[in-house]
Design a protein around this motif. Structure first.
Motif, PDB file in Angstrom:
ATOM      1  N   VAL A  67       0.829  -1.204   0.000  1.00  0.00           N
ATOM      2  CA  VAL A  67       0.000   0.000   0.000  1.00  0.00           C
ATOM      3  C   VAL A  67       0.864   1.254   0.000  1.00  0.00           C
ATOM      4  O   VAL A  67       0.530   2.277  -0.625  1.00  0.00           O
ATOM      5  N   ASP A  68       1.997   1.196   0.664  1.00  0.00           N
ATOM      6  CA  ASP A  68       2.911   2.346   0.745  1.00  0.00           C
ATOM      7  C   ASP A  68       3.974   2.309  -0.343  1.00  0.00           C
ATOM      8  O   ASP A  68       4.314   3.346  -0.934  1.00  0.00           O
ATOM      9  N   PHE A  69       4.514   1.116  -0.626  1.00  0.00           N
ATOM     10  CA  PHE A  69       5.667   1.020  -1.521  1.00  0.00           C
ATOM     11  C   PHE A  69       5.304   1.100  -3.005  1.00  0.00           C
ATOM     12  O   PHE A  69       6.092   1.606  -3.806  1.00  0.00           O
ATOM     13  N   ILE A  70       4.137   0.599  -3.397  1.00  0.00           N
ATOM     14  CA  ILE A  70       3.768   0.641  -4.820  1.00  0.00           C
ATOM     15  C   ILE A  70       3.611   2.082  -5.324  1.00  0.00           C
ATOM     16  O   ILE A  70       4.137   2.418  -6.401  1.00  0.00           O
ATOM     17  N   PRO A  71       2.937   2.975  -4.577  1.00  0.00           N
ATOM     18  CA  PRO A  71       2.903   4.374  -5.030  1.00  0.00           C
ATOM     19  C   PRO A  71       4.288   5.025  -5.082  1.00  0.00           C
ATOM     20  O   PRO A  71       4.513   5.934  -5.892  1.00  0.00           O
ATOM     21  N   ARG A  72       5.197   4.575  -4.251  1.00  0.00           N
ATOM     22  CA  ARG A  72       6.549   5.140  -4.233  1.00  0.00           C
ATOM     23  C   ARG A  72       7.398   4.638  -5.397  1.00  0.00           C
ATOM     24  O   ARG A  72       8.093   5.410  -6.056  1.00  0.00           O
ATOM     25  N   PHE A  73       7.362   3.313  -5.617  1.00  0.00           N
ATOM     26  CA  PHE A  73       8.315   2.682  -6.535  1.00  0.00           C
ATOM     27  C   PHE A  73       7.677   2.093  -7.792  1.00  0.00           C
ATOM     28  O   PHE A  73       8.389   1.592  -8.657  1.00  0.00           O
ATOM     29  N   ASP A 131       8.032   7.930   7.933  1.00  0.00           N
ATOM     30  CA  ASP A 131       6.855   7.191   7.485  1.00  0.00           C
ATOM     31  C   ASP A 131       6.407   6.254   8.609  1.00  0.00           C
ATOM     32  O   ASP A 131       6.841   5.104   8.700  1.00  0.00           O
ATOM     33  N   SER A 132       5.550   6.736   9.479  1.00  0.00           N
ATOM     34  CA  SER A 132       5.117   5.966  10.647  1.00  0.00           C
ATOM     35  C   SER A 132       4.385   4.689  10.248  1.00  0.00           C
ATOM     36  O   SER A 132       4.472   3.680  10.942  1.00  0.00           O
ATOM     37  N   TYR A 133       3.677   4.733   9.114  1.00  0.00           N
ATOM     38  CA  TYR A 133       2.917   3.559   8.668  1.00  0.00           C
ATOM     39  C   TYR A 133       3.858   2.390   8.399  1.00  0.00           C
ATOM     40  O   TYR A 133       3.618   1.267   8.877  1.00  0.00           O
ATOM     41  N   VAL A 134       4.911   2.616   7.653  1.00  0.00           N
ATOM     42  CA  VAL A 134       5.885   1.556   7.342  1.00  0.00           C
ATOM     43  C   VAL A 134       6.540   1.049   8.619  1.00  0.00           C
ATOM     44  O   VAL A 134       6.728  -0.173   8.786  1.00  0.00           O
ATOM     45  N   LEU A 135       6.877   1.933   9.514  1.00  0.00           N
ATOM     46  CA  LEU A 135       7.540   1.526  10.755  1.00  0.00           C
ATOM     47  C   LEU A 135       6.613   0.707  11.640  1.00  0.00           C
ATOM     48  O   LEU A 135       7.053  -0.268  12.259  1.00  0.00           O
ATOM     49  N   THR A 177       6.287  -2.738  10.124  1.00  0.00           N
ATOM     50  CA  THR A 177       7.548  -3.448  10.342  1.00  0.00           C
ATOM     51  C   THR A 177       7.660  -3.944  11.775  1.00  0.00           C
ATOM     52  O   THR A 177       8.061  -5.086  12.021  1.00  0.00           O
ATOM     53  N   MET A 178       7.280  -3.108  12.737  1.00  0.00           N
ATOM     54  CA  MET A 178       7.336  -3.520  14.144  1.00  0.00           C
ATOM     55  C   MET A 178       6.402  -4.699  14.418  1.00  0.00           C
ATOM     56  O   MET A 178       6.756  -5.618  15.152  1.00  0.00           O
ATOM     57  N   ILE A 179       5.216  -4.678  13.811  1.00  0.00           N
ATOM     58  CA  ILE A 179       4.275  -5.795  13.993  1.00  0.00           C
ATOM     59  C   ILE A 179       4.885  -7.088  13.478  1.00  0.00           C
ATOM     60  O   ILE A 179       4.797  -8.141  14.120  1.00  0.00           O
ATOM     61  N   LEU A 180       5.531  -7.037  12.326  1.00  0.00           N
ATOM     62  CA  LEU A 180       6.161  -8.226  11.749  1.00  0.00           C
ATOM     63  C   LEU A 180       7.319  -8.713  12.610  1.00  0.00           C
ATOM     64  O   LEU A 180       7.491  -9.915  12.819  1.00  0.00           O
ATOM     65  N   THR A 194       7.622   9.352  18.703  1.00  0.00           N
ATOM     66  CA  THR A 194       7.170   8.234  19.522  1.00  0.00           C
ATOM     67  C   THR A 194       7.341   6.911  18.784  1.00  0.00           C
ATOM     68  O   THR A 194       7.825   5.922  19.345  1.00  0.00           O
ATOM     69  N   VAL A 195       6.931   6.880  17.515  1.00  0.00           N
ATOM     70  CA  VAL A 195       7.048   5.662  16.718  1.00  0.00           C
ATOM     71  C   VAL A 195       8.517   5.275  16.529  1.00  0.00           C
ATOM     72  O   VAL A 195       8.884   4.102  16.656  1.00  0.00           O
ATOM     73  N   ASN A 196       9.369   6.261  16.238  1.00  0.00           N
ATOM     74  CA  ASN A 196      10.793   5.979  16.055  1.00  0.00           C
ATOM     75  C   ASN A 196      11.436   5.488  17.345  1.00  0.00           C
ATOM     76  O   ASN A 196      12.287   4.598  17.328  1.00  0.00           O
ATOM     77  N   THR A 197      11.028   6.065  18.459  1.00  0.00           N
ATOM     78  CA  THR A 197      11.573   5.640  19.745  1.00  0.00           C
ATOM     79  C   THR A 197      11.126   4.215  20.068  1.00  0.00           C
ATOM     80  O   THR A 197      11.913   3.398  20.552  1.00  0.00           O
ATOM     81  N   LEU A 198       9.859   3.917  19.784  1.00  0.00           N
ATOM     82  CA  LEU A 198       9.364   2.559  19.984  1.00  0.00           C
ATOM     83  C   LEU A 198      10.097   1.579  19.064  1.00  0.00           C
ATOM     84  O   LEU A 198      10.397   0.458  19.463  1.00  0.00           O
TER      85      LEU A 198
END
Length: 448
Positions: free
Chosen positions: A149-155, A190-194, A197-200, A263-267
């Motif tokens: 959802v995030d990477f296809i619009p980018r790349f 990009d908090s969505y990607v992070l 990634t954290m969930i995975l 907050t997301v980056n710190t987490l």
């Protein structure tokens, strides 16, 4: 005669486990040695090929060459395949092949599966294998879709699907390889990607036995002691790590300015040292306190039977409750209305002791063979040693500049971190105990 037979079986199982990972590394080395595995105009020394194959098989992510620019798509896919097999265990794919061919699984194969997944009972092998395969597909395909959802619009479609697949697999497998060239530094805003990634990362590092307990909770109405201890320790480490990183990195200007992104980056900083190896800020820009905290988290690692390394959360949890019980003057180590066995406590202490010896020896060797830049101290080497042992993949910059001896030491650490310490512990703890007809008098010595 029966005792001798058991002794033999128990000693051949760990050897087969080690041999399986060696075969994977050899196979990966052969594939990565092919001219088609490197990008046009690139050449790779033999030691660097072996190092990359070992790092991928041991799901570490330490690299001596840049994965994105040095390896071709074929080479990157070989690394991806090695990480997948190394994370889930080659026995998982062997059993999957047996099922596809509709062949019965032999006793020796079931024993290998039991060994590789840290199972208590042999009868659990088939049911747990279904969860391993099913959950792995679910999380990795789900991660692919969410990241797309995030990477296809980018790349674009082609590149977007490829990086989504690659990143989803590497995140779930807790491997630190990436095809961006600088980990996730370009996505720290990009908090969505992070978050995905954290969930995975958490899903892969939590362990398949824990996931099975959680999914079956509506039927059983209870969790095993192993799952309870894992969840308590994991959540505690995440929360404590998050709070401490908020303190140590409060003045780090490299992090995004907005409160939510910070907050997301710190987490993310609290999650990734748990053997994931992905990073949103350069490790060299982190404060000394943050680097030290990351070393502790790398040493602890994830959960037994997961895609993570380290001494494992259960080991840390048992020793934590053991210390609390001792300080309170209690004889038994209790948790959730249960008492830990002395065998569990002794095993945890043995693991800590063996890990400390391995880390100390490796650090001592690298201090003699590697060059430490003026801006760093001993942490430059210790950080790399813990990263390799914990199969993390984070680096302060030492790995690309390792000498041949240094590469061999780091490869050995990665291998031990993935299979060696566990195999040694299993062999020692499962041998038939000797019954002594004579016991000597007990006497105390001074401690502390």
């Amino acid at each position: 005669m029966e005792r001798f037979r058991n002794f033999k079986i128990l000693n051949t199982l760990p050897q087969k486990m080690v041999a399986g990972f060696v075969v994977l590394i050899v196979l990966g080395t052969l594939l990565l040695s092919l001219p088609l595995a490197t990008a046009a105009g690139r050449t790779t020394s033999f030691i660097d090929v072996v190092f990359t194959a070992a790092s991928a098989t041991c799901i570490t992510g330490l690299t001596v060459v840049n994965t994105a620019s040095h390896w071709s798509v074929f080479g990157q896919l070989v690394i991806l395949g090695l990480a997948e097999v190394g994370a889930l265990g080659y026995m998982t794919f062997a059993v999957l092949l047996f099922n596809i061919m509709r062949r019965n699984i032999g006793l020796s194969t079931q024993l290998m599966v039991k060994e590789s997944l840290n199972l208590e009972n042999l009868s659990d092998t088939k049911s747990v294998m279904r969860y391993v395969v099913g959950l792995s597909l679910l999380f990795q395909v789900g991660g692919l879709v969410l990241l797309a959802v995030d990477f296809i619009p980018r790349f674009g479609w082609r590149r977007g699907l490829y990086v989504s697949l690659y990143h989803s697999v590497m995140s779930f497998c807790n491997a630190g390889f990436d095809v961006f060239g600088n980990s996730l530094l370009n996505f720290r805003g990009d908090s969505y990607v992070l978050i995905v990634t954290m969930i995975l990362i958490i899903a892969g590092g939590l362990g398949f036995l824990v996931w099975r307990d959680l999914l079956l909770y509506h039927e059983r109405k209870r969790l095993s002691l192993n799952s309870k201890l894992t969840l308590v320790t994991t959540i505690s480490l995440f929360v404590i790590g998050f709070v401490l990183f908020l303190v140590t990195e409060r003045n780090l200007h490299a992090l995004p300015a907005s409160w939510f992104n910070r907050t997301v980056n710190t987490l993310f900083l609290s999650v990734t040292p748990r053997t994931a190896g992905l990073i949103t800020v350069p490790t060299t820009s982190l404060q000394a306190g943050s680097i030290f905290l990351m070393m502790i988290l790398m040493f602890v690692g994830g959960t037994p039977g997961s895609t993570a390394g380290g001494i494992k959360t259960t080991t840390f949890g048992i020793l934590m409750f053991q210390s609390i019980a001792q300080l309170r003057g209690k004889r038994d180590v209790e948790f959730s209305h249960r008492r830990f066995s002395q065998a569990n406590i002794s095993r945890a202490l043995l693991l800590i002791f063996l890990a400390s010896i391995v880390i100390t020896v490796a650090t001592l060797i690298l201090t003699q063979t590697e060059h430490i830049p003026k801006e760093f101290g001993l942490e430059y080497i210790v950080f790399e040693v813990l990263s390799a042992f914990g199969t993390v993949g984070l680096s302060l910059g030492l790995t690309p500049h390792l000498t041949v001896i240094g590469k061999l030491v780091i490869m050995l650490l990665m291998f031990i971190g993935r299979v060696g310490i566990f195999t040694s512990l299993y062999s020692l703890s499962k041998r038939q105990p000797k019954v002594n007809s004579i016991r000597y008098p007990e006497e105390n010595i001074l401690i502390g």
